[in-house]
Design a protein around this motif. Structure first.
Motif, short mmCIF file in Angstrom:
data_model
loop_
_atom_site.label_atom_id
_atom_site.label_comp_id
_atom_site.label_asym_id
_atom_site.label_seq_id
_atom_site.Cartn_x
_atom_site.Cartn_y
_atom_site.Cartn_z
N TYR A 1 38.47 -11.58 -15.03
CA TYR A 1 38.87 -12.99 -15.05
C TYR A 1 38.80 -13.54 -16.46
CZ TYR A 1 37.26 -12.43 -10.19
OH TYR A 1 37.05 -11.98 -8.92
N VAL A 2 39.60 -14.57 -16.70
CA VAL A 2 39.49 -15.36 -17.92
C VAL A 2 39.57 -16.82 -17.49
CG1 VAL A 2 40.51 -15.92 -20.17
CG2 VAL A 2 40.57 -13.56 -19.33
N VAL A 3 38.69 -17.63 -18.05
CA VAL A 3 38.69 -19.07 -17.79
C VAL A 3 39.00 -19.77 -19.11
CG1 VAL A 3 37.37 -21.06 -16.96
CG2 VAL A 3 36.91 -18.77 -16.00
N GLU A 4 39.98 -20.67 -19.08
CA GLU A 4 40.30 -21.48 -20.26
C GLU A 4 39.96 -22.94 -19.95
OE1 GLU A 4 43.90 -18.94 -22.35
OE2 GLU A 4 44.44 -20.68 -21.13
N VAL A 5 39.21 -23.55 -20.87
CA VAL A 5 38.84 -24.96 -20.78
C VAL A 5 39.09 -25.60 -22.15
CG1 VAL A 5 37.14 -24.69 -18.92
CG2 VAL A 5 36.42 -24.38 -21.29
N ASN A 6 39.03 -26.91 -22.20
CA ASN A 6 39.21 -27.61 -23.48
C ASN A 6 38.18 -27.13 -24.50
OD1 ASN A 6 41.41 -29.61 -23.11
ND2 ASN A 6 40.08 -30.37 -21.48
N ALA A 7 38.60 -27.06 -25.76
CA ALA A 7 37.70 -26.66 -26.85
C ALA A 7 36.48 -27.56 -26.88
CB ALA A 7 38.43 -26.71 -28.18
N GLY A 8 35.32 -26.96 -27.08
CA GLY A 8 34.08 -27.71 -27.14
C GLY A 8 33.36 -27.82 -25.80
N TYR A 9 34.03 -27.44 -24.73
CA TYR A 9 33.45 -27.56 -23.39
C TYR A 9 32.19 -26.70 -23.24
CZ TYR A 9 33.25 -28.23 -18.35
OH TYR A 9 32.85 -28.56 -17.08
N CYS A 10 32.26 -25.47 -23.73
CA CYS A 10 31.10 -24.56 -23.59
C CYS A 10 29.88 -25.12 -24.33
CB CYS A 10 31.45 -23.17 -24.09
SG CYS A 10 32.63 -22.31 -23.03
N ALA A 11 30.08 -25.63 -25.53
CA ALA A 11 28.96 -26.20 -26.28
C ALA A 11 28.42 -27.44 -25.56
CB ALA A 11 29.40 -26.56 -27.69
N GLN A 12 29.32 -28.29 -25.09
CA GLN A 12 28.91 -29.52 -24.42
C GLN A 12 28.10 -29.24 -23.16
OE1 GLN A 12 32.21 -31.68 -22.72
NE2 GLN A 12 31.04 -33.56 -22.50
N LYS A 13 28.48 -28.22 -22.40
CA LYS A 13 27.82 -27.91 -21.12
C LYS A 13 26.79 -26.79 -21.26
CE LYS A 13 30.34 -30.91 -18.94
NZ LYS A 13 29.81 -32.12 -18.34
N GLN A 14 26.59 -26.31 -22.49
CA GLN A 14 25.62 -25.24 -22.79
C GLN A 14 25.90 -23.97 -21.99
OE1 GLN A 14 21.75 -27.08 -22.41
NE2 GLN A 14 22.05 -28.24 -24.28
N ILE A 15 27.19 -23.59 -21.93
CA ILE A 15 27.62 -22.37 -21.26
C ILE A 15 27.61 -21.25 -22.30
CG2 ILE A 15 29.53 -21.23 -20.07
CD1 ILE A 15 30.35 -24.14 -19.15
N THR A 16 26.94 -20.14 -21.99
CA THR A 16 26.81 -19.03 -22.94
C THR A 16 27.14 -17.71 -22.26
OG1 THR A 16 24.46 -18.77 -22.42
CG2 THR A 16 25.02 -20.24 -24.26
#
Length: 171
Positions: free
Chosen positions: A144-159
């Protein structure tokens, strides 16, 4: 005689262009923007949750649009001018293998999350550059690949190491 032929050809061309524009603007999920590009509306097809690797707590939940065949995967989020804040696209592949993506014709900077068959996030590329043909690839095989708006991972602390679960809407 020549002028009559040119007049008829011109009339046919004008009718063809008008008909094309009419049908394109009648599709509810597509409109023509001021720049002449197509704006494709987000089409919610399910939800996806990001879970913490440490304790399985929910980090975030997004609405997803699904790209689950060759045509949808090839198009992805290309030509779109926006993506809702808590939304993304889930790419579902037939086989778990190294996956590579590029941003050609993609106007939105994105975070790309590559996920293996165990639903574990194995690679994250943050803030990908719009309209570039650079290859963003998974470091290990991904299903799978998930694409979200840039900065989303940092904002939600997804690692990397976190997991996803998703549910598709019934049609």
């Amino acid at each position: 005689m020549k002028s009559k032929k040119l007049l008829i050809i011109g009339f046919i061309a004008v009718v063809a262009v008008a008909a094309t524009l009419f049908f394109l603007t009648q599709k509810k999920d597509t409109k023509i923007t001021d720049g002449g590009a197509f704006e494709i509306s987000f089409n919610k097809q399910g939800t996806l949750a990001f879970l913490s690797a440490q304790n399985n707590d929910t980090l975030s939940v997004i609405d997803i649009e699904v790209a689950d065949n060759n045509q949808r995967r090839a198009r992805g989020l290309m030509y779109r001018k926006s993506l809702p804040a808590d939304a993304g696209m889930l790419f579902v592949f037939d086989e778990e293998e190294i996956q590579g993506f590029w941003m050609k014709n993609t106007y939105i900077p994105l975070d790309m999350l590559f996920v293996n068959a165990d639903n574990e996030i194995i690679t994250i590329h943050t803030n990908t550059a719009p309209l570039k043909e650079w290859n963003y690839a998974s470091t290990r095989p991904a299903l799978y690949v998930v694409e979200v708006n840039a900065g989303y991972c940092a904002q939600k602390q997804i690692t990397e190491g976190d997991k996803i679960i998703f549910e598709l809407s019934s049609h």
